[in-house]
Design a protein around this motif. Sequence first.
Motif, mmCIF file in Angstrom:
data_model
loop_
_atom_site.group_PDB
_atom_site.id
_atom_site.type_symbol
_atom_site.label_atom_id
_atom_site.label_comp_id
_atom_site.label_asym_id
_atom_site.label_seq_id
_atom_site.Cartn_x
_atom_site.Cartn_y
_atom_site.Cartn_z
ATOM 1 N N ASN A 59 0.569 -1.207 0.112
ATOM 2 C CA ASN A 59 0.101 0.029 0.062
ATOM 3 C C ASN A 59 0.831 1.155 0.086
ATOM 4 O O ASN A 59 0.541 2.273 -0.602
ATOM 5 C CB ASN A 59 -0.801 0.022 1.322
ATOM 6 N N ASP A 62 4.240 3.508 -3.879
ATOM 7 C CA ASP A 62 3.515 3.695 -5.095
ATOM 8 C C ASP A 62 4.418 3.621 -6.182
ATOM 9 O O ASP A 62 5.727 3.369 -6.310
ATOM 10 C CB ASP A 62 2.913 4.983 -4.955
ATOM 11 N N ASP A 63 3.731 3.808 -7.434
ATOM 12 C CA ASP A 63 4.356 3.442 -8.709
ATOM 13 C C ASP A 63 5.620 4.462 -9.143
ATOM 14 O O ASP A 63 6.381 4.031 -9.971
ATOM 15 C CB ASP A 63 3.454 3.356 -10.114
ATOM 16 N N LYS A 73 8.722 -3.799 -2.962
ATOM 17 C CA LYS A 73 7.354 -4.092 -3.131
ATOM 18 C C LYS A 73 7.112 -5.232 -3.899
ATOM 19 O O LYS A 73 6.111 -6.033 -3.450
ATOM 20 C CB LYS A 73 6.659 -2.805 -3.736
#
Length: 290
Positions: A59, A62-63, A73
Amino acid sequence: MATAPDHLFNLRNNFYLGSYQAAINNSDLPNLSPDDALERDCLVYRSYIALGSYQLVINEIDDSAATPLQAVKLLALYLSNPHDKESTISSLKEWLADPAIGNNAILRLIAGIVFMHEEDYNEALKHTNAGGTMELHALNVQIFIKMHRSDYAERQLRVMQQIDEDHTLTQLANAWLNLAMGGSKIQEAYLIFQDFSEKYTMTGLILNGKAVCCMHMGNFDEAETLLLEALNKDAKDPETLANLVVCSLHLGKSSSRYLSQLKLTHPEHILVKRASSAEDSFERALQSVA
């Protein structure tokens, strides 16, 4: 010329020795360079992964995060969903093939960890064998031990000793290799874990290391005491549960509760698979004479 202080020394040590919560709790370090801050974040998220908090990592990263964090991740995604590993491994291979990021040390480390989990040791070594960091060298030692190639593991250990003989990972790799070689080397491994237990907070990793040495030396009562202490620290740790199964059998005690816990919490563990395989063989044998 004085070397710059290593702001991440304690954080790394906590992570290497299995003090994952301590690594997380003591990660708010001031005045870090961008590179150090990135390494800190990777270690913190890997600590969360080690504690089983995969979803938090998935969560929060992020990208737009840097490649090393994206790799961490991927490890969380791989471990969180054992039934859909293919897509994670496919993404990993895609990134490794990308000349812009494929040589990133953390990405190569995560690749090594994932392919070692898959027991695809040759694929793991493709990405780790060039080394470049102490963690990559230490992972190479683990991979070679799993391949029953102590000679290659010993070469990697020598490289680590030339870089920094006192490094925590060098000492750990030395202990792993001593355990793999057995015989008189077991006592040397025990002394390394004993030294860790005197210098640092006692962790499940250190307690399991000492316990495995004790079992090799036939001291099952002492091993059981150490393993029960480790179980108090983490009741779901797979290595503690697996070692308690083995230790209990040698002491003539029931191991069924520990094996049941291991099956529930870590169904993919090698000891669970071996036990299931033995049960299946026994069932087949019974049916053949029924």
